[in-house]
Design an enzyme around this catalytic site. Structure first.
Site, mmCIF file in Angstrom:
data_model
loop_
_atom_site.group_PDB
_atom_site.id
_atom_site.type_symbol
_atom_site.label_atom_id
_atom_site.label_comp_id
_atom_site.label_asym_id
_atom_site.label_seq_id
_atom_site.Cartn_x
_atom_site.Cartn_y
_atom_site.Cartn_z
ATOM 1 N N ASP A 134 47.410 -62.705 1.035
ATOM 2 C CA ASP A 134 47.925 -62.170 2.293
ATOM 3 C C ASP A 134 46.746 -61.853 3.212
ATOM 4 O O ASP A 134 45.636 -61.580 2.734
ATOM 5 C CB ASP A 134 48.683 -60.855 2.038
ATOM 6 C CG ASP A 134 50.054 -61.072 1.384
ATOM 7 O OD1 ASP A 134 50.539 -62.209 1.359
ATOM 8 O OD2 ASP A 134 50.625 -60.071 0.911
ATOM 9 N N ARG A 185 49.615 -70.117 5.211
ATOM 10 C CA ARG A 185 50.850 -69.490 5.691
ATOM 11 C C ARG A 185 50.533 -69.000 7.111
ATOM 12 O O ARG A 185 49.602 -68.217 7.292
ATOM 13 C CB ARG A 185 51.249 -68.299 4.824
ATOM 14 C CG ARG A 185 52.447 -67.526 5.403
ATOM 15 C CD ARG A 185 52.581 -66.131 4.822
ATOM 16 N NE ARG A 185 52.891 -66.161 3.414
ATOM 17 C CZ ARG A 185 52.553 -65.171 2.576
ATOM 18 N NH1 ARG A 185 51.874 -64.122 3.004
ATOM 19 N NH2 ARG A 185 52.873 -65.265 1.300
#
Ligand code: FDA
Length: 313
Positions: A134, A185
């Site tokens: 992340d 992402r």
């Protein structure tokens, strides 16, 4: 106006202790979090699986300042991966996991975070699955990308996140494509950033999101091995991706849509029914407070929705 307030509260320890001690808040967090235990998370993953939707699992935690706790966090990810492996029955769609480097020690030092992450990635490789790092606030962008590059040279089951709100992101994306390691992402970005670093206007973030999506799904990027996870609940971003896919015949195995647990379930199901790969980010654990606050910051109307639902029961 409420966005900065919730983002401020997400980092405030006093507010954290106050909110976490409030049983109704814990119940409210369950809109976005699968539960506090690994069993809760596995049950959520299986429910999505039954609907043809895939998962990436996040054991909640961030900004851990104690070395032993960071090692424990890595151990817990290894246990999660072992559990995924032992349970089996994934029909080729084994869950991925998502990790935050500040949970693994980035505030203590990059070497510790890398060592902990490597244990998780090596275990994921052993069982045949994938880990995504992340992206946290801009204080960590350089260190996160450096650790990604170093580990990615040894493991190909690893990806990273790029935030469309940062001015620097186009440069980062171009470099990662050039290096042949653009497993990305793409999201808008969830932290409090100053206008010197990030687009302050939502319209500019959206424009940059579309630009970055087009870059990552360009023929040049695909030839260099790029893979894109389009992480958004914004129908305009999804429509732009689909329009680009159709205009440029992008193969469907080169991108997927990702959304968060508890948000736009209708859209998740619609895209999956149309044959797209849809992956849901499934957080679980006791450290739900900052994650929950960021979800409220994204849509302050959630507060009234949650409060009215809590009192309806
Ligand atoms: P936007 O905020 O414009 O919302 C579009 C629509 O989606 C809204 O109108 C509403 O209908 C719905 N919606 C959005 N957020 C909602 C909420 N909280 N509650 C209810 N409805 C909501 N960020 C980051 O900085 N680092 C990261 O690593 C990640 N990782 C990540 C993974 C995945 C799978 C997703 C989907 C998102 C992230 N994010 C993230 C969060 C991301 O940056 C962003 O803050 C949120 O996705 C919200 O932005 P949208 O793109 O949905 O658009």
């Amino acid at each position: 106006m409420l966005r900065p307030l919730f983002l401020y509260l997400s980092r405030n320890d006093l507010a954290r202790r106050f909110v976490m001690g409030f049983p109704l808040a814990r119940r409210a967090s369950l809109r976005f979090v699968a539960g506090e235990t690994l069993d809760d998370a596995m049950a959520a993953v299986r429910a999505f699986q039954a609907r043809g939707i895939h998962a990436t699992m996040d054991h909640l935690g961030e900004n851990v300042y104690n070395e032993a706790d960071t090692r424990r966090a890595a151990d817990e990810y290894v246990e999660l991966l072992e559990r995924i492996h032992q349970e089996g029955g994934w029909n080729g769609h084994i869950p991925h996991c998502s990790v935050k480097l500040t949970q693994l020690g980035l505030d203590i030092g990059p070497d510790l975070a890398e060592e902990n992450l490597e244990r998780v990635v090596a275990k994921a490789q052993e069982i045949g699955t994938f880990v995504r790092i992340d992206m946290e606030s801009s204080d960590y962008t350089d260190a996160t990308l450096e650790i990604y590059r170093r580990l990615r040279s040894r493991y190909d089951n690893l990806g990273v996140v790029i935030q469309a709100y940062l001015y620097r992101s186009e440069r980062d994306v171009r470099q990662l494509i050039e290096e042949g390691i653009a497993n990305i992402r793409l999201c808008k970005g969830a932290y409090k950033e100053p206008p010197t670093i990030a687009f302050p206007k939502k319209a500019d973030v959206n424009t940059n999101f579309v630009n970055l999506m087009e870059l990552l799904l360009s023929r040049e990027a695909l030839e260099k091995g790029a893979y894109l996870a389009v992480a958004t609940h914004d129908e305009k971003m999804i429509a732009a991706t689909r329009a680009w896919e159709a205009a440029h015949q992008v193969p469907r195995d080169r991108f997927e849509f990702q959304m968060l647990h508890g948000i736009r379930r209708d859209l998740q199901e619609k895209l999956a029914a149309e044959g797209y790969t849809v992956r849901i980010y499934i957080p679980y654990g006791t450290e739900w407070y900052p994650y929950f606050m960021r979800r409220l910051a994204e849509r302050p109307a959630n507060v009234w929705f949650i409060v009215s639902n809590l009192f309806r029961r």
